[in-house]
Design an enzyme around this catalytic site. Structure first.
Site, mmCIF file in Angstrom:
data_model
loop_
_atom_site.group_PDB
_atom_site.id
_atom_site.type_symbol
_atom_site.label_atom_id
_atom_site.label_comp_id
_atom_site.label_asym_id
_atom_site.label_seq_id
_atom_site.Cartn_x
_atom_site.Cartn_y
_atom_site.Cartn_z
ATOM 1 N N ARG A 124 0.847 -1.201 0.000
ATOM 2 C CA ARG A 124 0.000 0.000 0.000
ATOM 3 C C ARG A 124 0.879 1.246 0.000
ATOM 4 O O ARG A 124 1.061 1.916 1.010
ATOM 5 C CB ARG A 124 -0.935 -0.017 1.201
ATOM 6 C CG ARG A 124 -1.836 -1.232 1.237
ATOM 7 C CD ARG A 124 -2.901 -1.117 2.301
ATOM 8 N NE ARG A 124 -4.029 -0.339 1.813
ATOM 9 C CZ ARG A 124 -5.066 0.016 2.572
ATOM 10 N NH1 ARG A 124 -5.099 -0.308 3.842
ATOM 11 N NH2 ARG A 124 -6.065 0.702 2.056
ATOM 12 N N GLN A 129 -0.945 2.439 -6.080
ATOM 13 C CA GLN A 129 -2.374 2.649 -5.892
ATOM 14 C C GLN A 129 -3.206 2.114 -7.054
ATOM 15 O O GLN A 129 -4.282 1.544 -6.853
ATOM 16 C CB GLN A 129 -2.673 4.132 -5.679
ATOM 17 C CG GLN A 129 -2.313 4.624 -4.292
ATOM 18 C CD GLN A 129 -2.665 6.080 -4.080
ATOM 19 O OE1 GLN A 129 -2.939 6.820 -5.028
ATOM 20 N NE2 GLN A 129 -2.658 6.520 -2.836
ATOM 21 N N ASP A 132 -3.993 -1.580 -6.679
ATOM 22 C CA ASP A 132 -4.607 -1.994 -5.409
ATOM 23 C C ASP A 132 -5.987 -2.609 -5.650
ATOM 24 O O ASP A 132 -7.025 -1.976 -5.439
ATOM 25 C CB ASP A 132 -4.703 -0.796 -4.460
ATOM 26 C CG ASP A 132 -5.111 -1.193 -3.052
ATOM 27 O OD1 ASP A 132 -5.385 -2.394 -2.834
ATOM 28 O OD2 ASP A 132 -5.170 -0.304 -2.182
ATOM 29 N N SER A 135 -8.409 -2.918 -2.402
ATOM 30 C CA SER A 135 -9.205 -1.744 -2.047
ATOM 31 C C SER A 135 -10.364 -1.549 -3.024
ATOM 32 O O SER A 135 -11.482 -1.197 -2.619
ATOM 33 C CB SER A 135 -8.330 -0.486 -2.026
ATOM 34 O OG SER A 135 -7.424 -0.520 -0.947
ATOM 35 N N TYR A 231 -3.740 -1.102 7.982
ATOM 36 C CA TYR A 231 -4.777 -2.023 8.431
ATOM 37 C C TYR A 231 -4.827 -2.057 9.954
ATOM 38 O O TYR A 231 -3.880 -1.683 10.640
ATOM 39 C CB TYR A 231 -4.520 -3.437 7.890
ATOM 40 C CG TYR A 231 -4.613 -3.553 6.401
ATOM 41 C CD1 TYR A 231 -5.842 -3.601 5.767
ATOM 42 C CD2 TYR A 231 -3.460 -3.596 5.617
ATOM 43 C CE1 TYR A 231 -5.929 -3.705 4.385
ATOM 44 C CE2 TYR A 231 -3.531 -3.692 4.239
ATOM 45 C CZ TYR A 231 -4.781 -3.751 3.625
ATOM 46 O OH TYR A 231 -4.864 -3.847 2.260
#
Length: 381
Positions: A124, A129, A132, A135, A231
């Site tokens: 992350r 991004q 990802d 997500s 997280y």
């Protein structure tokens, strides 16, 4: 020769997504030299992309054997034993491989000599991004959980004023304010509900309140519960036992509870005890997004919908598959971004000096590369 990328039909039960869509294939074929897509016949049907659509984009429709014979296989779900048997040494596979929940799969891939990239392990960091996938799918899951809850709840979500009287808005409580939880909060708020959010990470307070929800305060000192990846960390046992007790009155006041507290590789923490469900009003709804790891609710049954004390409890395992068009679009973008980063002139080149590749790589050269998965496998031995 061109690098062949195989896109198979997904073998997982209820899986409707596909790892590539025609528009992204067409873009890649124009922008990346030396690649060729082999798409299994019917692979995109459940995501509403026909074989003809893929052919128009420049892909070749092929049989299953040819697809699994490609240099690189891009999947959504983890490969089955039958699919692993079709793979060969030196081949590359990328997808959601559930490395922390099914570490035995890593052993099987290593024994085959396959280089595997787990989308769950993509670090992350800002540079990653666009890769990802976790997500992206969590956002879809949070949205869908709220829609499912609204459909199941025998009440309106919004405030409603009519000549016959005024109906008060539903109370929605979201437990866990990660990507899925925040999307659930935002969706419930857009639907007009009165929304409350809770997370063990105090840093999420601002995010919850920015979406128009009220942050639930518990009299419990959790300290810094956010890990380096953003997280939630697992709570100490004593605090784990107090958390459900302190949440119970908030749960009792809710018409809908959406739980999202999930730590990969570990049983989901218990947040809703039996007595909390019993205290809820009949007709209330719980949607437990932690169901794949046992659930945050004591009554949750993975993959099932049940009713206890008049409360409907859903334990979905793959809500993004309910929205295969956009789920496939987002997933295809993330997985092709990962692949594209390591393709040069028709060759896929592992680069362990790159923290994205190093982090995402599960197996390589006959060994399990990820240290945490190696440790899990050694403990099983």
């Amino acid at each position: 020769m061109a690098l062949t990328i195989g896109i198979p039909c997904e073998s997982g039960a209820g899986e409707t997504r596909v790892a590539l869509i025609p528009s992204i294939a067409e873009r890649m074929l124009k922008s990346v030299d030396g690649i060729k897509f082999l798409v299994e016949a019917g692979a995109g049907d459940t995501a509403f992309h026909s074989d003809a659509d893929f052919e128009d984009a420049g892909c070749q429709i092929a049989d299953r054997e040819a697809v699994f014979g490609a240099d690189l296989v891009a999947k959504v779900g983890p490969p089955s034993g039958e699919e692993i048997a079709m793979m060969r040494e030196g081949q590359v596979v990328a997808g959601f491989l559930r490395p922390l929940d099914e570490p035995g799969l890593a052993r099987s891939l290593a024994e085959k000599g396959v280089t595997s990239l787990a989308m769950e392990l993509v670090p992350r960091i800002s540079r990653a991004q666009k890769m990802d996938a976790l997500s992206a799918m969590s956002s879809l899951g949070g949205y869908r959980a709220t829609i499912v809850a609204a459909d199941r709840l025998p009440k309106f979500f919004p405030l409603l004023t009519t000549a016959a009287g005024t109906i008060r808005p539903a109370n929605v409580l979201v437990l866990g304010a990660g990507v899925a939880g925040l999307q659930a909060i935002a969706t419930a708020k857009r639907l007009g509900a009165k929304v409350f959010g809770y997370d063990i990470r105090d840093a999420t307070r601002e995010e919850i309140e920015s979406l128009g929800a009220k942050f639930v305060e518990l009299e419990i000192d959790v300290g810094d519960q956010e890990d380096e990846g953003g997280y939630a960390r697992e709570l100490e046992r004593e605090k784990q036992e107090r958390q459900p007790e302190l949440l119970q009155p908030h749960i009792a006041d809710a018409d809908v509870v959406i739980t999202t507290a999930l730590i990969p590789g570990r049983p989901a923490p218990l947040l809703i005890r039996e007595e909390a469900v019993e205290a809820m009003a009949p007709g209330s709804v719980i949607v437990d997004l932690a169901a794949p790891n046992g659930g945050n609710c004591a009554y949750t049954r993975t993959g099932e919908t049940i009713v206890e004390h008049g409360v409907t409890i859903l334990g979905p395992t793959n809500l993004p598959a309910d929205m295969p068009v956009h789920a496939s679009q987002l997933y295809a973008k993330t997985i092709t971004s990962l692949i594209e980063a390591f393709v040069d002139d028709g060759t896929f080149t592992p680069d362990f000096d790159d923290e994205i590749f190093d982090g995402a790589c599960l197996t390589h050269d006959g060994a399990v590369h990820n240290e945490r998965v190696r440790d899990m496998l050694s403990q099983e031995a």
